[in-house]
Design a protein around this motif. Sequence first.
Motif, short mmCIF file in Angstrom:
data_model
loop_
_atom_site.label_atom_id
_atom_site.label_comp_id
_atom_site.label_asym_id
_atom_site.label_seq_id
_atom_site.Cartn_x
_atom_site.Cartn_y
_atom_site.Cartn_z
N ILE A 96 0.83 -1.20 0.00
CA ILE A 96 0.00 0.00 0.00
C ILE A 96 0.87 1.25 0.00
O ILE A 96 0.51 2.28 -0.60
CB ILE A 96 -0.98 -0.01 1.19
CG1 ILE A 96 -2.15 0.93 0.89
CG2 ILE A 96 -0.31 0.35 2.50
CD1 ILE A 96 -3.33 0.75 1.83
N ALA A 97 2.05 1.21 0.61
CA ALA A 97 2.96 2.36 0.60
C ALA A 97 3.51 2.60 -0.81
O ALA A 97 3.57 3.75 -1.28
CB ALA A 97 4.11 2.14 1.58
N ILE A 98 3.91 1.54 -1.48
CA ILE A 98 4.42 1.67 -2.85
C ILE A 98 3.33 2.18 -3.78
O ILE A 98 3.56 3.10 -4.60
CB ILE A 98 4.96 0.32 -3.36
CG1 ILE A 98 6.26 -0.05 -2.65
CG2 ILE A 98 5.18 0.35 -4.87
CD1 ILE A 98 7.44 0.84 -2.97
N LEU A 99 2.15 1.63 -3.68
CA LEU A 99 1.07 2.05 -4.57
C LEU A 99 0.70 3.51 -4.31
O LEU A 99 0.45 4.28 -5.25
CB LEU A 99 -0.15 1.16 -4.39
CG LEU A 99 -1.24 1.34 -5.45
CD1 LEU A 99 -0.71 0.99 -6.84
CD2 LEU A 99 -2.46 0.50 -5.14
N ALA A 100 0.67 3.92 -3.05
CA ALA A 100 0.36 5.31 -2.73
C ALA A 100 1.38 6.25 -3.35
O ALA A 100 1.03 7.30 -3.90
CB ALA A 100 0.32 5.50 -1.21
N LEU A 113 11.38 4.92 -5.33
CA LEU A 113 10.27 4.43 -4.51
C LEU A 113 10.73 4.11 -3.09
O LEU A 113 10.04 4.42 -2.12
CB LEU A 113 9.65 3.20 -5.15
CG LEU A 113 8.80 3.47 -6.40
CD1 LEU A 113 8.49 2.17 -7.12
CD2 LEU A 113 7.51 4.19 -6.02
N ARG A 114 11.90 3.50 -2.96
CA ARG A 114 12.40 3.17 -1.62
C ARG A 114 12.62 4.44 -0.81
O ARG A 114 12.22 4.53 0.35
CB ARG A 114 13.70 2.39 -1.71
CG ARG A 114 14.23 1.99 -0.33
CD ARG A 114 15.62 1.45 -0.36
NE ARG A 114 16.08 1.17 1.01
CZ ARG A 114 17.33 0.92 1.32
NH1 ARG A 114 18.27 0.91 0.38
NH2 ARG A 114 17.68 0.68 2.57
N SER A 115 13.23 5.44 -1.43
CA SER A 115 13.52 6.69 -0.73
C SER A 115 12.26 7.45 -0.36
O SER A 115 12.12 7.94 0.77
CB SER A 115 14.42 7.57 -1.61
OG SER A 115 14.61 8.83 -1.03
N ARG A 116 11.31 7.51 -1.28
CA ARG A 116 10.13 8.34 -1.07
C ARG A 116 9.03 7.65 -0.26
O ARG A 116 8.32 8.29 0.51
CB ARG A 116 9.58 8.78 -2.43
CG ARG A 116 10.53 9.71 -3.18
CD ARG A 116 10.14 9.85 -4.64
NE ARG A 116 11.02 10.77 -5.34
CZ ARG A 116 11.01 10.95 -6.66
NH1 ARG A 116 10.15 10.26 -7.41
NH2 ARG A 116 11.85 11.81 -7.23
N ALA A 117 8.88 6.34 -0.44
CA ALA A 117 7.83 5.61 0.29
C ALA A 117 8.25 5.26 1.71
O ALA A 117 7.41 4.85 2.51
CB ALA A 117 7.45 4.34 -0.48
N ASP A 118 9.52 5.43 2.02
CA ASP A 118 10.02 5.07 3.35
C ASP A 118 9.34 5.86 4.46
O ASP A 118 9.24 5.39 5.59
CB ASP A 118 11.54 5.31 3.40
CG ASP A 118 12.19 4.62 4.59
OD1 ASP A 118 12.18 3.39 4.62
OD2 ASP A 118 12.69 5.33 5.49
#
Length: 218
Positions: A96-100, A113-118
């Motif tokens: 859900i974090a990645i999709l958001a 994605l790793r940096s921003r969804a963290d």
Amino acid sequence: MDILLSEVETRVLGSLVEKDLTTPEYYPLSLNALVNACNQKSNRDPFMNLDEDAVRDALRTLDKKGLAGAADNMVSRVTKYEHRLQEAYNFTRHEIAILAELLLRGPQTPGELRSRADRMHKFDDLGIVQSTLQRLMKREPPLVKVLAKQPGTKEARYAHLLSGDVETWAPEPATAAPRSATSTDDERIARLENQVAELEIEIADLKQQFSAFRKQFE
């Protein structure tokens, strides 16, 4: 579940998920707070300037699609809204974090994605991001796809499919000055921008609650 979201629905849904994960103490969101969340300048691409009517219309159609709607609120007289992605798809927190993040900023590389969804959920390494993307790609129907690499780029980007198929993606032309700040500076600025945005949402929510409270005595 075959759902096609408009650009505004995508922004509204992504904003609801983000606030659920990053500021649960202020979630669900009032309409005013949700408008501010959709129009944030940080962690959004493209920038939007939506009004209450546009957001309200998007909430109405998202409700029909079973993805968002009014929350049961026994405390406040102000109507608040929540997403229902978990009920619709039974996502893991990583998914859900990645999709958001994809809903809010469009196609991105696994590193981005790793940096921003963290900020929404901890990703210990890039492998977790990649395995999460693979699970979303293997859904039926798929919720994510990998895009062909653009000329001059080293990594492929991934896009969500809730708004339909995505064939290509090209970054906006660079208009900023040559990069001189370190990535640490960039991250610090992004955090400060996000904190300011959260404060704006809190103030807007308090204003709306006070307005509702005052009406009781008019």
